[in-house]
Design an enzyme around this catalytic site. Structure first.
Site, PDB file in Angstrom:
ATOM      1  N   LYS A 196       0.815  -1.098  -0.018  1.00 51.78           N
ATOM      2  CA  LYS A 196       0.060  -0.232   0.087  1.00 51.78           C
ATOM      3  C   LYS A 196       0.654   1.239  -0.128  1.00 51.78           C
ATOM      4  O   LYS A 196       1.626   1.266   0.853  1.00 51.78           O
ATOM      5  CB  LYS A 196      -0.864  -0.040   1.332  1.00 51.78           C
ATOM      6  CG  LYS A 196      -1.986   1.029   1.347  1.00 51.78           C
ATOM      7  CD  LYS A 196      -2.842   1.055   2.473  1.00 51.78           C
ATOM      8  CE  LYS A 196      -4.033   2.046   2.510  1.00 51.78           C
ATOM      9  NZ  LYS A 196      -4.827   2.156   3.632  1.00 51.78           N
ATOM     10  N   LYS A 249      -2.003  -1.610  -3.888  1.00 52.28           N
ATOM     11  CA  LYS A 249      -3.000  -0.441  -3.827  1.00 52.28           C
ATOM     12  C   LYS A 249      -2.094   0.960  -3.800  1.00 52.28           C
ATOM     13  O   LYS A 249      -1.243   0.938  -3.031  1.00 52.28           O
ATOM     14  CB  LYS A 249      -3.586  -0.440  -2.695  1.00 52.28           C
ATOM     15  CG  LYS A 249      -4.783   0.665  -2.470  1.00 52.28           C
ATOM     16  CD  LYS A 249      -5.674   0.720  -1.023  1.00 52.28           C
ATOM     17  CE  LYS A 249      -6.603   1.775  -1.033  1.00 52.28           C
ATOM     18  NZ  LYS A 249      -7.205   1.853   0.024  1.00 52.28           N
TER      19      LYS A 249
HETATM   20 ZN   LIG Z   1      -5.836   3.361   7.780  1.00 54.12          ZN
END
Ligand SMILES: [Zn+2]
Length: 327
Positions: A196, A249
């Site tokens: 992420k 992501k």
């Molecule tokens: Zn968070």
């Protein structure tokens, strides 16, 4: 002499027969944002077609997803400001927003696969993803692990089908796996937000989730977008700790990362086609500068080509409709 690749492109049937990647409605996961209240349906201005919904409205949405053949949702809680505190207590409450929503969704739609986002940023008054170390002014990793384990058990008991920790804390997958196993949830899968990135593509999401940090940013726990090898290390570590699926992501600006992880891990991969990617396509459509439907399908197919199995997307309903249209 040269190779005539066009031989295989001239016939339409043959082109279809040789297609290397496919999109299926089974690949799609739709994100939903739940708020307290009744009959609430707040459209997000930067994300046309995306709403904050009260539980009764979420149930209507699930009916629509069922009709479209979409089999999974990922659920985010959007807590009112007055209920937020420094440790995100609502997320640790058996009667908190997510726990109540989960129970109602699973009661009404037992076969819908419900994934929960596990983090604290939507529940803390400072908007960071865990407990803050007051001296270092950043999230305390190990204290956050402790409360994350509690949060996971609340999700599990309320009926979650899969848990997706998104806070980028070190050791989170192993911690959750152990906590779940000890309470008899050894068959509950974990989808790790392994890669992420600290990304500006999340901008519109923060409008929908009211989760902007009140100070600073998330670069001390989310990944530097300049790094690819680090994403691979994070992913392999999560695999070692017991992750069942890995997530990348954002998606569109990170296709190289998806490809690299798919070459090195045998776990199924999921990508999160994030709010900024959605907003850009919508803006392009509104300005009339792209053929929206074709650009959308091409975008989503690029995730499959890069190696993703599953796609979390605000476009999921549109893609499901397009798949029937072009079938
Ligand atoms: Zn968070």
């Amino acid at each position: 002499m040269f190779k005539r690749f066009r031989r295989l492109r001239l016939n339409e049937n043959l082109r279809l027969m040789l297609e290397e990647n496919y999109l299926s409605v089974n690949d799609l996961i739709y994100p939903l944002f739940v708020v307290d209240g009744k009959n609430v349906r707040n459209e997000i201005s930067s994300m046309p077609g995306v709403f904050q919904l009260s539980i009764d409205e979420i149930l209507k949405e699930c009916k629509e997803l069922e009709r479209l053949g979409i089999k999974a949702i990922i659920l985010f809680g959007v807590l009112e400001e007055a209920k937020k505190d420094s440790v995100g207590s609502d997320a640790l409450n058996e009667e908190g927003l997510i726990a109540r929503s989960l129970k109602e969704i699973k009661r009404a739609f037992p076969s819908l696969f419900v994934i929960t986002d596990l983090c604290f940023c939507e529940y803390t008054d400072h908007g960071h993803c865990g407990i803050i170390d007051p001296i270092k002014q950043t999230v305390d990793n190990d204290l956050t692990l402790e409360i994350s384990a509690k949060q996971a058990l609340i999700h599990a008991r309320a009926g979650a089908d899969m848990i997706a920790p998104s806070g980028m804390m070190d050791g989170i997958v192993g911690t959750l796996r152990k906590a779940l196993d000890e309470e008899g949830f050894e068959n509950l899968p974990i989808m790790a937000y392994s890669s992420k990135f600290a990304s500006a593509f999340y901008g519109p999401f923060r409008d929908v989730a009211n989760s902007s940090p009140s100070y600073g940013d998330r670069r001390s726990y989310q990944m530097n977008f300049a790094n690819g090898k680090e994403a691979l290390l994070e992913s392999l570590e999560d695999e070692k700790q017991g992750a069942d699926l890995l997530m990348i992501k954002p998606a569109l600006a990170y296709l190289d990362v998806i490809k690299d992880i798919s070459n090195h891990s045998k776990l199924p991969l999921c990508v999160y086609n994030v709010s900024g990617e959605y907003a850009l396509l919508k803006a392009g459509a509104r300005l009339g500068v792209i053929d929206y439907e074709r650009v959308l399908l091409e975008t989503v197919m690029s995730f499959k080509r890069a190696g993703a199995k599953l796609i979390i997307s605000y476009h999921a309903k549109e893609v499901a409709n397009l798949l029937t249209k072009f079938a």
